[in-house]
Write a protein that holds these residues in place. Structure first.
Motif, PDB file in Angstrom:
ATOM      1  N   UNK A 148       0.792  -1.222   0.000  1.00 21.18           N
ATOM      2  CA  UNK A 148       0.000   0.000   0.000  1.00 21.18           C
ATOM      3  C   UNK A 148       0.826   1.274   0.000  1.00 21.18           C
ATOM      4  N   UNK A 149       1.967   1.246  -0.687  1.00 26.07           N
ATOM      5  CA  UNK A 149       2.856   2.398  -0.733  1.00 26.07           C
ATOM      6  C   UNK A 149       2.665   3.170  -2.029  1.00 26.07           C
ATOM      7  N   UNK A 150       2.603   4.478  -1.934  1.00 25.37           N
ATOM      8  CA  UNK A 150       2.604   5.324  -3.119  1.00 25.37           C
ATOM      9  C   UNK A 150       4.019   5.398  -3.683  1.00 25.37           C
ATOM     10  N   UNK A 151       4.155   5.324  -5.001  1.00 29.48           N
ATOM     11  CA  UNK A 151       5.458   5.452  -5.656  1.00 29.48           C
ATOM     12  C   UNK A 151       5.460   6.702  -6.513  1.00 29.48           C
ATOM     13  N   UNK A 152       6.453   7.544  -6.289  1.00 31.98           N
ATOM     14  CA  UNK A 152       6.611   8.762  -7.064  1.00 31.98           C
ATOM     15  C   UNK A 152       7.975   8.707  -7.756  1.00 31.98           C
ATOM     16  N   UNK A 153       7.973   8.673  -9.075  1.00 30.59           N
ATOM     17  CA  UNK A 153       9.204   8.620  -9.856  1.00 30.59           C
ATOM     18  C   UNK A 153       9.576  10.043 -10.258  1.00 30.59           C
ATOM     19  N   UNK A 154      10.761  10.470  -9.870  1.00 31.18           N
ATOM     20  CA  UNK A 154      11.213  11.830 -10.135  1.00 31.18           C
ATOM     21  C   UNK A 154      12.321  11.788 -11.190  1.00 31.18           C
ATOM     22  N   UNK A 155      12.072  12.397 -12.330  1.00 31.32           N
ATOM     23  CA  UNK A 155      13.098  12.534 -13.360  1.00 31.32           C
ATOM     24  C   UNK A 155      13.990  13.710 -12.964  1.00 31.32           C
ATOM     25  N   UNK A 156      15.170  13.379 -12.462  1.00 29.96           N
ATOM     26  CA  UNK A 156      16.115  14.409 -12.032  1.00 29.96           C
ATOM     27  C   UNK A 156      17.055  14.813 -13.158  1.00 29.96           C
ATOM     28  N   UNK A 157      17.060  14.018 -14.221  1.00 26.24           N
ATOM     29  CA  UNK A 157      17.929  14.339 -15.346  1.00 26.24           C
ATOM     30  C   UNK A 157      18.388  13.112 -16.101  1.00 26.24           C
ATOM     31  N   UNK A 158      17.451  12.417 -16.753  1.00 29.63           N
ATOM     32  CA  UNK A 158      17.823  11.293 -17.602  1.00 29.63           C
ATOM     33  C   UNK A 158      18.066  11.803 -19.016  1.00 29.63           C
ATOM     34  N   UNK A 159      18.761  11.009 -19.798  1.00 32.17           N
ATOM     35  CA  UNK A 159      19.095  11.435 -21.163  1.00 32.17           C
ATOM     36  C   UNK A 159      17.867  11.415 -22.057  1.00 32.17           C
TER      37      UNK A 159
ATOM     38  N   UNK B  18       7.439  10.837 -21.542  1.00 27.02           N
ATOM     39  CA  UNK B  18       6.321  11.801 -21.600  1.00 27.02           C
ATOM     40  C   UNK B  18       5.623  11.895 -20.248  1.00 27.02           C
ATOM     41  N   UNK B  19       4.958  12.993 -20.015  1.00 24.18           N
ATOM     42  CA  UNK B  19       4.228  13.181 -18.767  1.00 24.18           C
ATOM     43  C   UNK B  19       3.191  12.078 -18.609  1.00 24.18           C
ATOM     44  N   UNK B  20       3.073  11.578 -17.393  1.00 22.37           N
ATOM     45  CA  UNK B  20       2.127  10.506 -17.077  1.00 22.37           C
ATOM     46  C   UNK B  20       1.947  10.430 -15.579  1.00 22.37           C
ATOM     47  N   UNK B  21       0.886   9.777 -15.112  1.00 18.84           N
ATOM     48  CA  UNK B  21       0.649   9.687 -13.662  1.00 18.84           C
ATOM     49  C   UNK B  21       1.824   9.033 -12.948  1.00 18.84           C
ATOM     50  N   UNK B  22       2.209   9.609 -11.841  1.00 22.20           N
ATOM     51  CA  UNK B  22       3.294   9.066 -11.035  1.00 22.20           C
ATOM     52  C   UNK B  22       4.665   9.606 -11.373  1.00 22.20           C
ATOM     53  N   UNK B  23       4.778  10.356 -12.479  1.00 24.00           N
ATOM     54  CA  UNK B  23       6.062  10.906 -12.909  1.00 24.00           C
ATOM     55  C   UNK B  23       6.124  12.386 -12.574  1.00 24.00           C
ATOM     56  N   UNK B  24       7.208  12.778 -11.913  1.00 25.86           N
ATOM     57  CA  UNK B  24       7.445  14.178 -11.569  1.00 25.86           C
ATOM     58  C   UNK B  24       8.697  14.642 -12.292  1.00 25.86           C
TER      59      UNK B  24
END
Length: 337
Positions: A97-108, A112-118
């Motif tokens: 029951x954990x929320x997962x937040x994926x943060x793009x800090x600087x990938x090459x 595209x924007x989508x739920x869960x992606x910051x």
């Protein structure tokens, strides 16, 4: 940053545990975990609320030097797998029951924007640290600020640290060697699958990186010269979470390197950290020793992603429930009176 360890509160929590209907100390490490969580949350009846796996992702210019068994493009593929719910951390987080937040800090290759992606992008991957500092000072400050702001925006009172970035055992190894004063050959492991020859090449390259940036000895200087966007963002996240007295569940080698940097800046952050496990990556045990950290598990894991942090989460919940819900011995005995 003020300490959270409070002898009076710890004694009060331990007294509640000792008064329960079971032999004192019989829950072992679970009891000390309850005491720690209570001190972090500053209450004798701690309850964990709305936990988030904060998974920071970034790419590394040093991959061009052959220090990884995989190309940088795999970072983006794995990020999508996590967001799609198909990766290891996704499965474990869903189970607990954990929320997962994926943060793009600087990938090459950004997704595209989508739920869960910051999107907290500092650049399209760091520079090659063999040729120049991995980050400029301004990029490093931006990444740290991004991590602070991201944590400040989250609900709840607990975060679980996760990461994704092909080649990021290299900056973690570099930071450990520099900040703990250890020989690079002691801290370098196979990462995501290097053979013996590949590991020797990695040791050689990282040794050259350390020589190039020999003046980068202070924590922020070392982080900028040797680190990664995701590691700097996680360091900022740790500093903010500690400031807010959130429980910080640390995953493996990479997330521990961010904690190491944060702890060199603010030693009291370690009081807020629960270290999930000791990784099979050889540098991790040395990193934990450098922070005097006592991990919960030794399962031979070396995946990253936040997988071990998610795996141990039920132990933290059980520690709180045991403290709050096990009946006092006095109450049980009164039923037979």
């Amino acid at each position: 940053m003020p300490p959270v360890l409070d002898a009076d509160r710890a004694a009060a929590i331990q007294a509640r545990l000792d008064a329960q209907a079971r032999p004192p100390g019989s829950l072992g490490r679970l009891e000390s975990l309850a005491v720690q969580i209570g001190q972090i949350l500053r209450t004798e009846a701690p309850r964990l609320q709305e936990p988030t796996v904060l998974l920071c992702a970034g790419d590394h210019g040093l991959v061009a030097q052959g220090v990884s068994a995989w190309p940088s493009s795999v970072t983006t593929l794995m990020m999508q797998g996590i967001l799609s719910g198909e990766a290891t951390v996704s499965v474990l987080a869903r189970q607990h029951g954990l929320n997962v937040q994926v943060v793009d800090c600087g990938v090459i290759d950004p997704l595209p924007e989508q739920p869960g992606l910051v999107l907290r992008r500092v650049g399209a991957g760091t520079a090659d640290a063999l040729l120049q500092p991995a980050m400029t000072p301004e990029q490093c400050r931006t990444a740290i600020r991004n991590g602070r702001e991201q944590v400040a925006s989250l609900p709840g009172n607990a975060i679980l640290l996760g990461e994704m970035g092909i080649g990021n055992t290299s900056p973690a190894s570099l930071l450990l060697a520099r900040l703990a004063g250890l020989p690079i050959e002691q801290v370098v492991g196979p990462g995501a699958g290097l053979d013996a020859a590949g590991r020797q090449h990695k040791i050689q390259v990282l040794g050259q990186v350390l020589e190039r940036h020999v003046q980068a000895t202070e924590p922020l200087d070392a982080l900028a010269a040797l680190g990664g966007f995701e590691i700097a963002t996680l360091a900022g996240a740790v500093l903010q979470a500690a400031l807010e007295n959130r429980v910080i569940v640390v995953d493996g080698f990479i997330t521990s390197s961010a904690v190491l940097v944060a702890a060199r800046l603010q030693p009291a952050v370690l009081e807020r950290c629960v270290f999930s496990h000791v990784s099979a990556e050889p540098g991790h045990r040395l990193m934990l020793q450098a922070m005097q950290a006592d991990p919960l598990l030794q399962f031979g894991m070396r995946l990253g992603e936040g997988s071990a942090a998610a795996l141990v989460w039920p132990l933290l919940e059980s520690a709180c429930r045991a403290l709050n819900e096990i009946a006092p011995l006095e109450k049980v005995m009164a039923r037979g009176a």
